[in-house]
Design a protein around this motif. Structure first.
Motif, PDB file in Angstrom:
ATOM      1  N   ALA A  37     -27.634  11.610  -3.910  1.00  0.00           N
ATOM      2  CA  ALA A  37     -27.185  11.033  -2.643  1.00  0.00           C
ATOM      3  C   ALA A  37     -28.255  10.106  -2.076  1.00  0.00           C
ATOM      4  CB  ALA A  37     -26.845  12.145  -1.650  1.00  0.00           C
ATOM      5  N   GLY A  38     -29.509  10.564  -2.106  1.00  0.00           N
ATOM      6  CA  GLY A  38     -30.592   9.720  -1.628  1.00  0.00           C
ATOM      7  C   GLY A  38     -30.716   8.438  -2.423  1.00  0.00           C
ATOM      8  N   ALA A  39     -30.536   8.543  -3.737  1.00  0.00           N
ATOM      9  CA  ALA A  39     -30.622   7.363  -4.599  1.00  0.00           C
ATOM     10  C   ALA A  39     -29.496   6.382  -4.307  1.00  0.00           C
ATOM     11  CB  ALA A  39     -30.592   7.786  -6.067  1.00  0.00           C
ATOM     12  N   PHE A  40     -28.283   6.879  -4.141  1.00  0.00           N
ATOM     13  CA  PHE A  40     -27.150   5.981  -3.913  1.00  0.00           C
ATOM     14  C   PHE A  40     -27.304   5.235  -2.582  1.00  0.00           C
ATOM     15  CE2 PHE A  40     -24.154   8.842  -6.636  1.00  0.00           C
ATOM     16  CZ  PHE A  40     -24.801   8.409  -7.779  1.00  0.00           C
ATOM     17  N   LEU A  41     -27.748   5.940  -1.557  1.00  0.00           N
ATOM     18  CA  LEU A  41     -27.967   5.273  -0.273  1.00  0.00           C
ATOM     19  C   LEU A  41     -29.095   4.252  -0.385  1.00  0.00           C
ATOM     20  CD1 LEU A  41     -27.570   4.785   2.706  1.00  0.00           C
ATOM     21  CD2 LEU A  41     -28.864   6.876   3.189  1.00  0.00           C
ATOM     22  N   ALA A  42     -30.174   4.623  -1.054  1.00  0.00           N
ATOM     23  CA  ALA A  42     -31.293   3.701  -1.215  1.00  0.00           C
ATOM     24  C   ALA A  42     -30.885   2.457  -1.999  1.00  0.00           C
ATOM     25  CB  ALA A  42     -32.460   4.409  -1.894  1.00  0.00           C
ATOM     26  N   MET A  76     -35.660  17.856  10.406  1.00  0.00           N
ATOM     27  CA  MET A  76     -35.520  16.504  10.955  1.00  0.00           C
ATOM     28  C   MET A  76     -34.958  15.568   9.879  1.00  0.00           C
ATOM     29  SD  MET A  76     -38.454  13.993  12.555  1.00  0.00           S
ATOM     30  CE  MET A  76     -38.779  15.153  13.888  1.00  0.00           C
ATOM     31  N   THR A  77     -33.983  14.743  10.255  1.00  0.00           N
ATOM     32  CA  THR A  77     -33.385  13.799   9.315  1.00  0.00           C
ATOM     33  C   THR A  77     -34.375  12.688   8.986  1.00  0.00           C
ATOM     34  OG1 THR A  77     -31.198  14.204  10.248  1.00  0.00           O
ATOM     35  CG2 THR A  77     -31.465  12.219   8.931  1.00  0.00           C
ATOM     36  N   PRO A  78     -34.621  12.402   7.707  1.00  0.00           N
ATOM     37  CA  PRO A  78     -35.548  11.316   7.357  1.00  0.00           C
ATOM     38  C   PRO A  78     -35.121   9.994   7.986  1.00  0.00           C
ATOM     39  CG  PRO A  78     -34.988  12.633   5.425  1.00  0.00           C
ATOM     40  CD  PRO A  78     -34.080  13.087   6.527  1.00  0.00           C
ATOM     41  N   THR A  79     -36.060   9.277   8.580  1.00  0.00           N
ATOM     42  CA  THR A  79     -35.716   8.052   9.308  1.00  0.00           C
ATOM     43  C   THR A  79     -35.170   6.960   8.396  1.00  0.00           C
ATOM     44  OG1 THR A  79     -38.029   7.339   9.112  1.00  0.00           O
ATOM     45  CG2 THR A  79     -37.413   8.510  11.120  1.00  0.00           C
ATOM     46  N   TRP A  80     -35.580   6.964   7.123  1.00  0.00           N
ATOM     47  CA  TRP A  80     -35.122   5.899   6.234  1.00  0.00           C
ATOM     48  C   TRP A  80     -33.626   5.949   5.984  1.00  0.00           C
ATOM     49  CZ3 TRP A  80     -32.729   6.920   1.591  1.00  0.00           C
ATOM     50  CH2 TRP A  80     -32.907   8.197   1.056  1.00  0.00           C
ATOM     51  N   LEU A  81     -33.002   7.103   6.220  1.00  0.00           N
ATOM     52  CA  LEU A  81     -31.554   7.202   6.034  1.00  0.00           C
ATOM     53  C   LEU A  81     -30.789   6.259   6.970  1.00  0.00           C
ATOM     54  CD1 LEU A  81     -31.022  11.073   5.681  1.00  0.00           C
ATOM     55  CD2 LEU A  81     -31.240   9.377   3.863  1.00  0.00           C
ATOM     56  N   GLU A  82     -31.427   5.865   8.074  1.00  0.00           N
ATOM     57  CA  GLU A  82     -30.776   4.995   9.046  1.00  0.00           C
ATOM     58  C   GLU A  82     -31.041   3.514   8.793  1.00  0.00           C
ATOM     59  OE1 GLU A  82     -28.677   6.325  11.118  1.00  0.00           O
ATOM     60  OE2 GLU A  82     -29.224   8.329  10.400  1.00  0.00           O
ATOM     61  N   ALA A  83     -31.852   3.185   7.803  1.00  0.00           N
ATOM     62  CA  ALA A  83     -32.157   1.785   7.515  1.00  0.00           C
ATOM     63  C   ALA A  83     -30.871   1.035   7.151  1.00  0.00           C
ATOM     64  CB  ALA A  83     -33.168   1.678   6.379  1.00  0.00           C
ATOM     65  N   PRO A  84     -30.786  -0.258   7.495  1.00  0.00           N
ATOM     66  CA  PRO A  84     -29.538  -0.993   7.249  1.00  0.00           C
ATOM     67  C   PRO A  84     -29.203  -1.130   5.778  1.00  0.00           C
ATOM     68  CG  PRO A  84     -31.280  -2.473   7.971  1.00  0.00           C
ATOM     69  CD  PRO A  84     -31.796  -1.079   8.165  1.00  0.00           C
ATOM     70  N   GLY A 132     -34.700  17.093   2.914  1.00  0.00           N
ATOM     71  CA  GLY A 132     -35.391  15.825   3.098  1.00  0.00           C
ATOM     72  C   GLY A 132     -36.203  15.432   1.877  1.00  0.00           C
ATOM     73  N   ALA A 133     -36.874  16.416   1.260  1.00  0.00           N
ATOM     74  CA  ALA A 133     -37.679  16.130   0.075  1.00  0.00           C
ATOM     75  C   ALA A 133     -36.813  15.728  -1.110  1.00  0.00           C
ATOM     76  CB  ALA A 133     -38.531  17.351  -0.277  1.00  0.00           C
ATOM     77  N   ALA A 134     -35.664  16.369  -1.271  1.00  0.00           N
ATOM     78  CA  ALA A 134     -34.769  16.032  -2.381  1.00  0.00           C
ATOM     79  C   ALA A 134     -34.161  14.639  -2.189  1.00  0.00           C
ATOM     80  CB  ALA A 134     -33.674  17.084  -2.500  1.00  0.00           C
ATOM     81  N   LEU A 135     -33.758  14.320  -0.971  1.00  0.00           N
ATOM     82  CA  LEU A 135     -33.261  12.973  -0.681  1.00  0.00           C
ATOM     83  C   LEU A 135     -34.338  11.934  -0.987  1.00  0.00           C
ATOM     84  CD1 LEU A 135     -31.497  13.754   2.714  1.00  0.00           C
ATOM     85  CD2 LEU A 135     -30.315  12.939   0.670  1.00  0.00           C
TER      86      LEU A 135
END
Length: 349
Positions: free
Chosen positions: A247-252, A1-9, A149-152
């Motif tokens: 990737a997770g850091a850059f999006l965050a 499942m894709t982590p929901t926070w990835l969709e945050a604005p 998901g855990a790495a992101l």
């Protein structure tokens, strides 16, 4: 499942601050545009930081470390043991990025996302282990969905810590033997390029070694077909835990409103994943340098990135971005410290 926070604005860019900064540039005691890219980057930072006079003093550098199963396919000139040895070197202050962080007065954090051998408790080391390295993507997917998901999330958590420290600029670095192979595979999938275009010597492969790397990547890419429109799936199938954390850091950072100074090939591929997933993150990605790793120029072209430096560097760790920090600081100093024509009593402003 894709982590929901990835969709945050994604945090909006402050166009009013950009306009105010541009207006200030027009009043400074110099011909318009005479400081070239230094003017442009100061205005861009103003837009990202939401103020007329930006700054790049509080810099957070985070090095994510992990191992790669594809190392067993002979794609690196160094053994996997080097990854955890370098993690210990980071913590001891002996690595290049450690020296640069001290020289710049920047905060350095090292995150173990999954080295083959656990490094143990070390000063400045955060444990966010997803596993003892990824699987060998020549034969199977590098990660499970849960591992991705855990790495992101490890990347997002690092940005949360940086935000608490009120950082003004984020640099993501990486360490992981065979990670140029993982990055090249992800980039090939997203750009629909043959590995011969994007695979390079990495840690120092000779011509035969690069040829072997190309063969391994071609075999792996052929197993999955077209993933150009599926950035997370390309990352899961071919990437490394540290690449996913970047990737997770850059999006965050884009969500949090923290400008990112992107390093070289590995970080550039992480940025490409994020840009393909969320194109609105693009303004938050600045580019420190162009790497000597052959595929980086193609990745920068795809990102639309204009690097600040071209010094023939290819170390990784975040070093190329770190070396560009003084340029950003000087751009901010010029923007904020120069007199206007009115202040200097000079006609023509």
């Amino acid at each position: 499942m894709t982590p929901t926070w990835l969709e945050a604005p994604v945090h909006p860019v402050d166009e009013a601050a950009a306009a105010a900064a541009q207006a200030r540039q027009a009043r400074l005691t110099k011909p318009p545009g005479s400081l070239g890219e230094l003017e442009a980057v100061a205005v861009r930072l103003a837009a990202l930081q939401g103020r007329e006079r930006p700054a790049a003093e509080r810099v957070r550098m985070v090095v994510f470390a992990a191992d790669h199963g594809v190392a067993a396919s002979g794609v690196s000139a160094f053994p996997q043991a080097v990854t955890v040895q370098m993690v210990r070197n980071f913590a001891a202050g002996g690595a290049a990025i450690s020296v640069l962080a001290r020289a710049l007065g920047a905060e350095l954090e090292v995150v173990d996302v999954g080295t083959l051998e656990p490094p143990g408790e070390l000063p400045g080391l955060v444990s966010a282990r997803v596993g003892p390295g990824t699987a060998n993507f020549q034969h199977q997917d590098a990660m499970t969905p849960a591992q991705l998901g855990a790495a992101l999330e490890a990347g997002r958590a690092a940005v949360e810590r940086a935000a608490v420290a009120d950082c003004q600029l984020f640099i993501g670095g990486e360490m992981g033997i065979a990670n140029t192979s993982a990055a090249a595979a992800v980039a090939c999938a997203l750009l629909a390029e043959d590995p011969s275009v994007l695979a390079g010597p990495g840690t120092g492969l000779d011509t035969a070694g690069v040829g072997r790397k190309v063969t391994v990547l071609r075999e792996a890419l052929a197993r999955h077909g077209d993933l150009a429109a599926a950035p997370l799936e390309a990352l899961r199938c071919f990437g490394g835990f540290e690449l996913a954390a970047l990737a997770g850091a850059f999006l965050a950072c884009a969500q949090r409103g923290i400008p990112v100074l992107v390093d070289g090939f590995i970080a550039g591929v992480a940025a490409l994943v994020v840009q393909r997933l969320r194109p609105e993150t693009t303004p938050w990605l600045l580019f420190g340098h162009v790497s000597a790793e052959p595929g980086h120029r193609r990745v920068l072209e795809a990102l639309g990135g204009r690097p600040l430096l071209d010094l023939g560097m290819r170390l990784g760790e975040g070093t190329g971005a770190a070396v560009a920090v003084p340029l950003l600081r000087l751009a901010c100093a010029l923007h904020s410290g120069m007199a206007t024509f009115a202040e200097a009593g000079i006609a023509g402003g």
